[in-house]
Design a protein around this motif. Structure first.
Motif, mmCIF file in Angstrom:
data_model
loop_
_atom_site.group_PDB
_atom_site.id
_atom_site.type_symbol
_atom_site.label_atom_id
_atom_site.label_comp_id
_atom_site.label_asym_id
_atom_site.label_seq_id
_atom_site.Cartn_x
_atom_site.Cartn_y
_atom_site.Cartn_z
ATOM 1 N N UNK A 120 4.387 12.804 14.980
ATOM 2 C CA UNK A 120 4.783 11.552 14.338
ATOM 3 C C UNK A 120 4.450 11.749 12.841
ATOM 4 N N UNK A 121 4.860 10.702 12.308
ATOM 5 C CA UNK A 121 4.629 10.382 10.763
ATOM 6 C C UNK A 121 3.033 10.457 10.407
ATOM 7 N N UNK A 122 2.518 10.942 9.239
ATOM 8 C CA UNK A 122 1.320 11.067 8.993
ATOM 9 C C UNK A 122 0.568 9.808 8.503
ATOM 10 N N UNK A 123 1.333 8.854 7.749
ATOM 11 C CA UNK A 123 0.789 7.922 7.010
ATOM 12 C C UNK A 123 1.128 6.603 7.443
ATOM 13 N N UNK A 124 0.258 5.653 8.004
ATOM 14 C CA UNK A 124 -1.223 5.813 7.722
ATOM 15 C C UNK A 124 -1.678 6.466 9.156
ATOM 16 N N UNK A 125 -2.935 6.584 9.365
ATOM 17 C CA UNK A 125 -3.714 7.222 10.360
ATOM 18 C C UNK A 125 -3.989 6.019 11.234
ATOM 19 N N UNK A 184 -5.905 10.929 2.365
ATOM 20 C CA UNK A 184 -5.299 9.733 1.955
ATOM 21 C C UNK A 184 -4.591 8.629 3.043
ATOM 22 N N UNK A 185 -4.395 9.408 4.080
ATOM 23 C CA UNK A 185 -3.765 8.709 5.146
ATOM 24 C C UNK A 185 -4.794 7.914 5.991
ATOM 25 N N UNK A 186 -5.829 8.376 5.944
ATOM 26 C CA UNK A 186 -7.099 7.898 6.410
ATOM 27 C C UNK A 186 -7.657 6.643 5.766
ATOM 28 N N UNK A 187 -7.833 7.141 4.231
ATOM 29 C CA UNK A 187 -8.347 6.232 3.401
ATOM 30 C C UNK A 187 -7.538 4.868 3.158
ATOM 31 N N UNK A 188 -6.259 4.887 3.420
ATOM 32 C CA UNK A 188 -5.363 3.838 3.335
ATOM 33 C C UNK A 188 -5.510 2.939 4.642
ATOM 34 N N UNK A 189 -5.868 3.921 5.863
ATOM 35 C CA UNK A 189 -5.676 3.102 7.031
ATOM 36 C C UNK A 189 -7.084 2.227 7.260
ATOM 37 N N UNK A 249 0.869 -1.169 -0.020
ATOM 38 C CA UNK A 249 0.188 -0.101 -0.015
ATOM 39 C C UNK A 249 0.835 1.259 0.130
ATOM 40 N N UNK A 250 1.973 1.093 0.650
ATOM 41 C CA UNK A 250 2.888 2.457 0.809
ATOM 42 C C UNK A 250 3.565 2.586 -0.598
ATOM 43 N N UNK A 281 7.124 5.385 4.908
ATOM 44 C CA UNK A 281 6.798 6.405 4.268
ATOM 45 C C UNK A 281 7.400 7.759 4.758
ATOM 46 N N UNK A 282 6.892 8.062 6.160
ATOM 47 C CA UNK A 282 7.518 9.395 6.901
ATOM 48 C C UNK A 282 6.969 10.568 6.314
ATOM 49 N N UNK A 283 5.722 10.470 5.864
ATOM 50 C CA UNK A 283 4.855 11.666 5.100
ATOM 51 C C UNK A 283 4.572 12.608 6.465
ATOM 52 N N UNK A 284 4.866 13.747 6.057
ATOM 53 C CA UNK A 284 4.721 15.111 6.987
ATOM 54 C C UNK A 284 3.068 15.247 7.053
ATOM 55 N N UNK A 285 2.547 15.767 8.497
ATOM 56 C CA UNK A 285 1.213 15.808 8.665
ATOM 57 C C UNK A 285 1.048 17.328 8.009
#
Length: 273
Positions: free
Chosen positions: A169-174, A228-233, A62-63, A152-156
Motif C-alpha cells: 500500500x502507499x507509504x505516507x503516513x505510517x 518521514x512517513x513515521x514522523x508525520x504519523x 500535512x500532506x 500522496x500515494x508515496x512509494x515505500x
C-alpha cells in the motif's frame, strides 16, 4: 453494565468547577446544548465526529507541507541515511523479533490489543465510555491514514531493502505509527484518570509513549516506511489524540456541572468511570 460513570474520578472537596473552566466557554455551552437534546454519550460521539473535520484538514495540510519539504530535500534527507543505518543493524534474530513486535500494531494485532484493554476497563468501571472513546479514536485514526495515503500515494522503500513479509500500500503516513499513538494514548489517558500514585501515572504515560515510539521506529528498521512517513504519523496522531481527550473533558465538565446544579457531589465511595 448498570452504572454509567463516564465522568472523571471524584475530586477533592471544594467549590465545583464551572463547565467552561477547562475548555472555552462557548465550546462547553455548545456541548451542554447537545447533551440536553440527545444524551451525554451521543454528545460525545457528535463532538468527536465534528473533530474529525479539522483532523482530516490537518492531514491534508500535512500532506501539502510534506510535498513541499520533500521537493526541497528538507526533512527527507533523513530518510535514506536512517534506512541505511537500519540495514547495518539487521540480523536474522533481530529481524524476527522486530517483525513480531510490529505485527502488534497491524490490522490484526492492534484491534486485539485495543479490544482486550477496552473490555477490561469497561467491565471494571461498568461504563461504556472506554468503548465509545477508543472506537471513535480508532475510526478517526483510520480515516486520517486512508486520506493521507490516497492523497500522496508515496512509494515505500525498495523491496530489496525491506524485511518480508512485504507491504504494497502507499507509504505516507505510517498507519502503524498513527494508530499506536492514538490507541495507546487514549488507553493511557483513561488509566491515568484512575491511578492514585503519581509514579504509576508517570510510568503509564512513559509506557504508552515508548510503545508508540518503538512501533514507528520498527517500521523504519524493517524498511516498510520512510522516516518521514513515521514522523508525520506521530504528529497527526498527537493532534487527533488531543481532540479525543478534549471531547472527554467536555463530557466530564458537563456532568460535574449537572451534579453541582442538582446539589449533589461525588462521594468518596463513588466508583471511577
Amino acid at each position: 453494565m448498570t452504572r454509567d460513570s463516564s465522568a472523571l474520578p471524584p475530586q477533592r472537596s471544594g467549590p465545583p468547577s464551572r463547565p467552561g473552566s477547562r475548555v472555552p466557554g462557548w465550546f462547553a455551552a455548545a456541548f451542554a446544548w447537545l447533551v440536553q437534546r440527545t444524551s451525554p454519550h451521543a454528545a460525545l460521539l457528535i463532538t468527536l465526529a465534528a473533530g474529525l473535520v479539522p483532523a482530516v484538514l490537518l492531514t491534508l495540510g500535512s500532506a501539502e507541507v510534506y510535498e513541499s519539504v520533500t521537493e526541497s530535500e528538507g526533512v527527507a534527507r533523513l530518510d535514506q541515511p536512517l534506512l541505511d543505518a537500519a540495514l547495518a543493524l539487521r540480523s536474522p534474530d533481530l529481524d524476527t523479533a522486530v517483525t513480531a513486535f510490529t505485527n502488534l500494531g497491524g490490522s490484526i494485532g492492534m484491534p486485539i490489543l485495543a479490544a482486550a484493554a477496552v473490555a477490561a476497563m469497561a467491565v471494571k468501571w461498568r461504563s461504556w465510555t472506554p468503548v465509545l472513546l477508543v472506537a471513535a479514536a480508532a475510526a478517526g485514526s483510520l480515516l486520517m491514514t486512508v486520506a493521507g495515503k490516497e492523497l500522496i500515494g508515496r512509494a515505500r522503500p525498495p523491496l530489496t531493502e525491506a524485511v518480508p513479509p512485504f507491504e504494497h500500500s502507499a507509504s505516507f503516513p505510517s498507519g502503524h505509527s498513527l494508530n499506536a499513538v492514538v490507541i495507546s494514548g487514549v488507553v493511557a489517558y483513561l488509566l491515568v484518570l484512575h491511578l492514585k500514585s503519581r509514579g504509576a501515572k508517570v510510568l503509564t504515560v512513559l509506557a504508552a509513549a515508548g510503545f508508540a515510539a518503538a512501533m514507528g521506529l520498527s517500521r523504519v528498521y524493517l524498511g516498510h516506511h520512510w522516516f518521514t512517513d513515521v514522523l508525520v504519523a506521530w504528529t497527526l496522531g498527537l493532534a487527533w489524540l488531543a481532540v479525543v481527550i478534549t471531547a472527554h473533558r467536555l463530557l466530564h465538565s458537563r456532568r460535574a456541572a449537572g451534579r453541582a446544579a442538582a446539589g449533589g457531589s461525588a462521594g468518596p465511595g463513588q466508583p471511577p468511570p
